[in-house]
Design a protein around this motif. Structure first.
Motif, PDB file in Angstrom:
ATOM      1  N   LYS A 278       0.826  -1.205   0.000  1.00 57.85           N
ATOM      2  CA  LYS A 278       0.000   0.000   0.000  1.00 57.85           C
ATOM      3  C   LYS A 278       0.860   1.255   0.000  1.00 57.85           C
ATOM      4  O   LYS A 278       0.598   2.217  -0.737  1.00 57.85           O
ATOM      5  N   VAL A 279       1.908   1.265   0.824  1.00 56.66           N
ATOM      6  CA  VAL A 279       2.782   2.440   0.889  1.00 56.66           C
ATOM      7  C   VAL A 279       3.560   2.596  -0.415  1.00 56.66           C
ATOM      8  O   VAL A 279       3.717   3.706  -0.934  1.00 56.66           O
ATOM      9  N   GLU A 280       4.072   1.496  -0.955  1.00 55.90           N
ATOM     10  CA  GLU A 280       4.820   1.550  -2.217  1.00 55.90           C
ATOM     11  C   GLU A 280       3.970   2.160  -3.334  1.00 55.90           C
ATOM     12  O   GLU A 280       4.466   2.910  -4.173  1.00 55.90           O
ATOM     13  N   ASN A 281       2.687   1.830  -3.339  1.00 53.23           N
ATOM     14  CA  ASN A 281       1.790   2.339  -4.375  1.00 53.23           C
ATOM     15  C   ASN A 281       1.342   3.776  -4.115  1.00 53.23           C
ATOM     16  O   ASN A 281       0.619   4.358  -4.935  1.00 53.23           O
ATOM     17  N   SER A 282       1.768   4.331  -2.985  1.00 57.15           N
ATOM     18  CA  SER A 282       1.327   5.681  -2.611  1.00 57.15           C
ATOM     19  C   SER A 282       2.480   6.671  -2.533  1.00 57.15           C
ATOM     20  O   SER A 282       2.294   7.796  -2.075  1.00 57.15           O
ATOM     21  N   LEU A 283       3.674   6.262  -2.952  1.00 53.05           N
ATOM     22  CA  LEU A 283       4.849   7.126  -2.820  1.00 53.05           C
ATOM     23  C   LEU A 283       4.749   8.392  -3.676  1.00 53.05           C
ATOM     24  O   LEU A 283       5.438   9.379  -3.409  1.00 53.05           O
ATOM     25  N   GLU A 284       3.898   8.367  -4.707  1.00 51.09           N
ATOM     26  CA  GLU A 284       3.751   9.543  -5.558  1.00 51.09           C
ATOM     27  C   GLU A 284       2.683  10.514  -5.054  1.00 51.09           C
ATOM     28  O   GLU A 284       2.485  11.580  -5.625  1.00 51.09           O
ATOM     29  N   LYS A 285       2.011  10.130  -3.978  1.00 53.30           N
ATOM     30  CA  LYS A 285       0.983  11.015  -3.424  1.00 53.30           C
ATOM     31  C   LYS A 285       1.624  12.168  -2.674  1.00 53.30           C
ATOM     32  O   LYS A 285       2.842  12.198  -2.449  1.00 53.30           O
TER      33      LYS A 285
END
Length: 450
Positions: free
Chosen positions: A48-55
């Motif tokens: 989940k965090v890896e997929n949110s690094l661009e947020k």
């Protein structure tokens, strides 16, 4: 790099926050429900965090907090390295790697955490401490933040103080005989009850559980803590402030002028606090406190090193409790299997001489003990949740007279065992026989016994 400003201290995932106070983050119900559905274990958290690094950094930090809280983590560690930064969470007392990210992301996360916790952004060469609160589902969770200069940047540790960690005395892991003793001791109108053990062994949780059991409208209960970790309704809680001269010693003296029935002193760490706490216990107050020692018998020696007189320790001390925390086996994947001969022999040796007042299963061939596996429910560790191991001794007339002789720790321990104290290691073995934990976990925490 995204510019971090005070405007970023706002309700996470919410376009129009109801309040914009530095030091507070709100998680709205839809965001929390999504996290509960999507994050079941550490691999889920990592993904989940890896997929949110661009947020945005606001959303990323909120997600990190949400995931750690969902997994019942006690700490979040973010550590810069030469070319990247690493994030770990402490779950059930054990640090687990979550992921690594680039230094640019690390810098934005660092700035965001510093800002929301009231830490100065332009100071990087010395340690700083701060705090902030997360509001979710009508619950306030406090986070203590510590930054420390390291080789490649500032190491960040966030300690999560979740009110759900406050448990009842019956859930601490006390054996039936100890629970009966403790229930009786906290009803006494005076004396001091001391919980001892290393940092992170659950002393504060035990003290709060005792306070919750004691609390009733006719009692005046005051605490002095460093810091206040959890808020209890109906109890006057105070926090030391060394900058203003309010420490344990001076604070305790002030508290005694408030005519309390019960006083909780977060820690006895200096001579004046030790003497004042013992005096309070001798003058009609029930005092609860902690000291740092390795076992229950070391409590008296620790007080003596703080220049307390044995003539005061003996009459004031009601009970000394030493504790540790062990992980419980996962109920989803653990199995009860026959103990190998060497393990059975070790258990028999460890329980040799145990008081007959404690009932244990027959130690015969075919005895079954827990064996761990690992599954999604337990983050593939084989363990989920923790429970306390305890040893206690009561100060009766014989023990009080013995304390007057300033005995060594070994001498005091021997007398306590003769008076039916069950050492922590034996308490751990009993919990192995009960299927609660494993012998490997007991030895990890208490050390292998000869």
């Amino acid at each position: 790099m995204e510019q971090v400003s005070k405007k970023m201290v706002r309700q996470a995932h919410h376009p129009e926050p109801s309040r914009r106070i530095t030091g507070e983050i709100e998680i709205i119900p839809p965001a929390w429900k999504a996290i509960q559905k999507e994050i079941k274990n550490v691999p889920d958290f990592k993904k989940k965090v890896e997929n949110s690094l661009e947020k945005t950094v606001t959303e990323l930090v909120a997600l990190i907090l949400e995931g750690a809280i969902k997994l019942d983590a006690s700490d979040i560690h973010i550590e810069p390295e030469e070319t990247q930064a690493k994030m770990r969470t402490r779950i059930d007392g054990i640090l687990q790697d979550v992921l690594v990210f680039n230094l640019e992301t690390y810098q934005t996360v660092l700035s965001r955490i510093k800002l929301v916790s009231g830490i100065k952004l332009n100071i990087t060469d010395r340690p700083q401490d701060g705090r902030f609160s997360v509001f979710m589902e009508k619950t306030m969770i406090e986070l203590r933040v510590s930054t420390l200069p390291a080789e490649y940047g500032e190491s960040i540790v966030l300690r999560i103080l979740n009110p759900k960690s406050l448990i009842e005395m019956e859930a601490l892991g006390l054996r039936k005989d100890l629970l009966d003793v403790m229930t009786k001791e906290i009803k006494r109108p005076n004396g001091i009850l001391i919980v001892t053990g290393p940092t992170g062994c659950g002393k504060t949780t035990t003290l709060y559980a005792l306070l919750k059991k004691i609390q009733r409208p006719e009692l005046k209960i005051i605490t002095i803590e460093d810091p206040i970790e959890y808020h209890l309704k109906g109890i006057s809680q105070t926090q030391i402030n060394k900058a203003k001269g309010y420490d344990f010693a001076s604070g305790l003296k002030s508290i005694m002028r408030q005519d309390p029935d019960v006083v909780l002193v977060g820690e006895i760490r200096d001579t004046e606090t030790a003497k004042t706490a013992l005096q309070a216990a001798l003058t009609g107050h029930l005092v609860l406190s902690t000291v740092h020692t390795n076992d229950a018998a070391g409590t008296v020696a620790r007080l003596v090193t703080l220049e307390a007189k044995p003539s005061n320790i003996g009459p004031a001390l009601n009970i000394a409790i030493a504790q540790r925390l062990v992980r419980k086996v996962c109920q989803e994947c653990s199995e009860m299997k026959t103990a190998p001969a060497p393990i059975l022999k070790k258990i028999k040796s460890g329980l040799r001489g145990i008081s007959k007042s404690v009932k244990i299963p027959s130690l015969k061939a075919g005895l079954k003990i827990p064996q761990i596996k690992g599954c999604k429910n337990c983050n593939f560790t084989g363990y989920r949740g923790r429970v306390g191991l305890f040893e206690t001794f009561l100060v009766d007339d014989e023990m009080e007279k013995f304390i007057l002789k300033s005995p060594s720790i070994a001498e005091l321990r021997n007398l306590a065992v003769k008076k039916r104290m069950i050492p922590i290691y034996q308490d751990g073995l009993i919990k192995v026989l009960e299927g609660i934990t494993t012998i490997e976990e007991v030895e990890r925490v208490t050390g292998e016994q000869n």
